[in-house]
Write an enzyme that holds these catalytic residues in place. Sequence first.
Site, short mmCIF file in Angstrom:
data_model
loop_
_atom_site.label_atom_id
_atom_site.label_comp_id
_atom_site.label_asym_id
_atom_site.label_seq_id
_atom_site.Cartn_x
_atom_site.Cartn_y
_atom_site.Cartn_z
N LYS A 283 -45.35 36.44 -12.76
CA LYS A 283 -46.63 36.61 -13.43
C LYS A 283 -47.63 37.23 -12.46
O LYS A 283 -47.79 36.77 -11.33
CB LYS A 283 -47.14 35.26 -13.94
CG LYS A 283 -48.30 35.38 -14.92
CD LYS A 283 -48.55 34.07 -15.66
CE LYS A 283 -49.67 34.25 -16.67
NZ LYS A 283 -49.91 33.04 -17.47
N GLU A 368 -48.85 20.77 -29.10
CA GLU A 368 -50.07 20.07 -29.49
C GLU A 368 -49.80 18.77 -30.26
O GLU A 368 -50.45 17.75 -30.03
CB GLU A 368 -50.95 21.01 -30.32
CG GLU A 368 -51.56 22.15 -29.53
CD GLU A 368 -50.62 23.33 -29.35
OE1 GLU A 368 -50.98 24.27 -28.62
OE2 GLU A 368 -49.52 23.32 -29.95
N ARG A 396 -52.44 22.81 -35.13
CA ARG A 396 -51.01 22.53 -35.02
C ARG A 396 -50.73 21.05 -34.80
O ARG A 396 -49.57 20.63 -34.80
CB ARG A 396 -50.43 23.35 -33.87
CG ARG A 396 -50.55 24.86 -34.08
CD ARG A 396 -50.61 25.62 -32.75
NE ARG A 396 -49.39 25.57 -32.01
CZ ARG A 396 -48.50 26.58 -31.90
NH1 ARG A 396 -48.75 27.72 -32.52
NH2 ARG A 396 -47.42 26.45 -31.18
#
Length: 619
Positions: A283, A368, A396
């Site tokens: 990343k 979540e 969610r």
Amino acid sequence: MKELSTPLLDRIDSPQDLRALPESELPDLCTELREYLIDTVSKTAGHLASGLAAVELAVALHYVFDTPNDKLVWDVGHQAYPHKILTGHRRELKTIRRRDGLHAFIWRGETPYDLLTTGHASTSVGSALGLAMAAKYQGQQTRTVAVIGDGALSGGAAYEALNNAGAYKDLNLLVILNDNEMSISHNVGAVASGLNKILANPHYVKLVKGGEQVLRKLPAIRDFAMRAQEHVKGMVMPGTLFEELGFHYSGPINGHDVRTLIAVLRNLRELGGLQFLHVFTKKGKGYAPAEQDPTGYHGVPVFDPDLGIQENPKQDQTFSAGFGRWICDTARDDPKLAGITPAMRVGSAMNDFAKRFPKQFFDVGIAEQHAMIFASGLAAGGLHPVVNMYSTFLQRAYDGVIHDFALQDLPMLLAVDRAGIVGPDGATHQGCYDIAFLRTVPNLVIMVPSDLDEQYRMLNTGYRLNHPAVVRFPRAMGERSGDYISTHETLKIGQGRILNSGKKVAIAAFGPVAHDLYELCREKEITLADMRFVKPLDLALLDELANHHEVLLSVEEGAVQGGIGEEIARYFEERSYSCRVLTAGIPDEFEMEDSRAAILKRLKLDPEGILERLQSFLV
């Protein structure tokens, strides 16, 4: 920064142009694409580190697969900026996250290459499975690819889809895990390097297909060979789980070696069936500050690439920062506090808390609903959980809010960050719906602070209530007096306050709009009530407003339909009050990318817009 030169990239306006390049020029193209990405996003703000990791992968996918005939689904849009550039939006990238510009994430129909909107994580495999099934049903000989990564594999929806896909052995579906160290760890070293060479060899496909044909005729030997293969893979590969789910696992391979990627993808395209390719990337690849701090450069403001991101002193004035101060202050005195985030440690200002109280900090990944369920277990076990979750992601976790939070009457506090208009992230991330869907749930106390001092008191109130409580706050700056507020200082449940006394017109304000409207109300002699509580409503205050005013305007930074304004109107109607009720909030439509201030102005939720609403009604 040196003047940007991109002679190869300048020739690419579509994947067809990309596929016309000789393979030998692709490494240079990747370098140009990465430099273009850094240069553009540093001027526009947006997501950077994830896209830098996916440059070679985007190039290889569009080079090998016949897009858009072959279908490509990117999980979230963080990693898909290179895809946007390669599919004809190189020049438009400078408009990303602006009104009428490129969408912040992948948006259905933005190009022929984007069949589905993907703004929330962990949806790519399920969507791609549906596309592959649709192609099979219609007799189409195409390939479907899902690219998942950047933590999205920690979401349960991804595993549900992988499990479901395993039931359909004859589908042509390739799932690529872009493992940038934000999901599962990559396997490097001599074994991985050797496997890369095998997977990239064109004779590998012939060997696999030829072996399958021979072994079909010798079932006893075939069974032995399959068991031996699984035994060996279990020792040297991290893909046993995916094999058990029905996929043929390949990898891990170096996601920054574009030539190897192309060779492997060609073989997997030829093989067909259920394939899972594990690609490891870095990343922030190619930009040293982002490589060193990939989380900090995940989403970036406008910055100078030569200097990197500079600290913003105003960041300390946000409501998110206010929550960060409160949770550290409270954890200092209460070792039973457990802070929980679903992969939003930095965004939710829990970074300092995680460093200072590591044993009390829990990052559950992009999961979540699990965050709510996990918190309920902690609470039942004697701890005192505080869950911080963005409003858009709370959608969610709705079942967890009802079944594992409110219904069980557990001592839990839910901090809803990014509530209301969030701005440039667009329709998939606006926090418009939490008031409407939370206020229908029994046994919840829901608070909305007008400033940072009120936020601190409300967090205290919710934490010390020892019952399910919610504090909702926006992605915005807040006012702070600077005076010391004790972690013991609380509010009386369900009690609002009058900020300004006026004459014929009153405003019932929920959240920071109460602060924003103060000067207007003082100047125009309008009564301003900071309602503080969405639930329970301060009915005594509403009675007072109804009895002394001709018009009441309810203002909330949430959906009008199902919102608190509708509840006030119903309450006034039941009591036959002559005071008329007007409602102001977010209309029944999706709000696209723009600055938060511009959206609030367009919706007439800023002071000028509120005055215009009242004047048009009172004429």
